[in-house]
Design a protein around this motif. Sequence first.
Motif, mmCIF file in Angstrom:
data_model
loop_
_atom_site.group_PDB
_atom_site.id
_atom_site.type_symbol
_atom_site.label_atom_id
_atom_site.label_comp_id
_atom_site.label_asym_id
_atom_site.label_seq_id
_atom_site.Cartn_x
_atom_site.Cartn_y
_atom_site.Cartn_z
ATOM 1 N N GLY A 1 2.587 3.748 1.223
ATOM 2 C CA GLY A 1 1.689 4.787 1.220
ATOM 3 C C GLY A 1 0.407 5.067 0.544
ATOM 4 N N SER A 2 -0.754 4.805 1.363
ATOM 5 C CA SER A 2 -1.424 5.279 0.524
ATOM 6 C C SER A 2 -2.729 6.632 0.675
ATOM 7 N N GLY A 3 -2.189 7.380 1.407
ATOM 8 C CA GLY A 3 -2.724 8.226 2.501
ATOM 9 C C GLY A 3 -2.105 9.341 3.751
ATOM 10 N N VAL A 4 -2.054 9.962 4.568
ATOM 11 C CA VAL A 4 -1.862 10.765 5.781
ATOM 12 C C VAL A 4 -2.643 10.762 6.287
ATOM 13 N N ASN A 5 -3.791 10.067 6.015
ATOM 14 C CA ASN A 5 -4.497 9.886 7.472
ATOM 15 C C ASN A 5 -4.842 8.155 7.046
ATOM 16 N N VAL A 6 -3.927 7.332 7.246
ATOM 17 C CA VAL A 6 -4.025 5.697 7.002
ATOM 18 C C VAL A 6 -2.638 4.756 7.223
ATOM 19 N N VAL A 7 -3.296 4.362 8.555
ATOM 20 C CA VAL A 7 -1.957 3.496 8.992
ATOM 21 C C VAL A 7 -1.239 3.065 7.641
#
Length: 385
Positions: free
Chosen positions: A247-253
């Motif tokens: 992952g790269s961010g909580v708001n990124v799939v």
Amino acid sequence: MAEARKNEPKIEADEVLAGIVEWVSIESPSHDGKSVNKVVDHVEGQFRDLGLKLERVPGRDGFGDILECKTTPEMSHGEGKGILVLAHLDTVHPIGMIERDLKIRREGDSIFGPGIYDMKAGGYIAYYALRHLMRMGKKTKLPVTFLFIPEEEVGSPTSRTRIEEAARGHKYALVMEPGRDGDRVVTSRKGVGRFTLTVKGTASHAGVRHQDGRSAIHEMAKQIMRIEGKTDYARGITCNVGLIQGGSGVNVVPAECKIEVDLRVPSQQLAEEMTHWFLNLEPIGQDVTLKVEGEMNRPPYQKDAGISALFEKAQAIYREIGKELLDVPLTGGGSDGNFTAALGIPTLDGLGADGKGAHAAFEQIYYSSLVPRTYLCTRLLETLE
């Protein structure tokens, strides 16, 4: 003990302990080659003082040096294939543990310190055993090679070839890893495999275009359940997903996820079966890719007729001091003994000091084990033929 041995100089527990403490006082994490080499310097000097022939192989990839110490023809009665003694000088503990959680100290029968149990005590016991024979004016029946490894705790990646080359030139292998559960040694170990899985999906905005994404973490979660499900205690198989990142961010799939897996198996057949299974894994979900890399990095160490015979010799020696030596049926931890046993070299492992807490902040050896274990090692060097 036999009458003829009563007048010989005794193995002094305090003397053995003092030497162990010297080794333990030099902290040596596996990935800190300079620190490991400080211990190598110390051990090299001690074996040089005994008159052994030394060879030091420079380390690579950030690891310490490999140290080989061979007895000279004057030190043994025989020639040809002899005894290989294996020990490692690295520990899992970071620099500074000796000032914090693992201060060198004695509490009753226990002596604490970083790497004291796994396995500086065993390495020193092997050195002391040879020195003790020499000061009694005795020779070994076979030539002896001591091989000190700088990175066993991370799988011996730079030492394996040297270990296997040495093993092929020897009749026996004695591994000074720590003793177990009282008067026990190791006659078999599981093989160790390491595998890395990487899933790639498609990133998208988790709120605006969630449907456009293909979650690598979602896919990996399914793979983890499949992998952990292969653990089978009845067959001796364990699969442990020990590391995960993604992952790269909580708001990124998430577009990528990676895991690292530890595999343990008791036989070569299961090693091949599980390796094939891992390397042929396929994606479960749609529109994602899966890449699997890895292999067995330590082959299974299985008790065979040669190992059984060597163990029986060790049992007979232990009975000389009125004690009964037992073996651990099958341990899950790997060692450099896996490499020698897989080559068909009779290998006896777990010859070091007894204790507990390997890799833990309470690592310790038992003072009461020092004389019996040193006696066993000394007599093995003296009598194996």
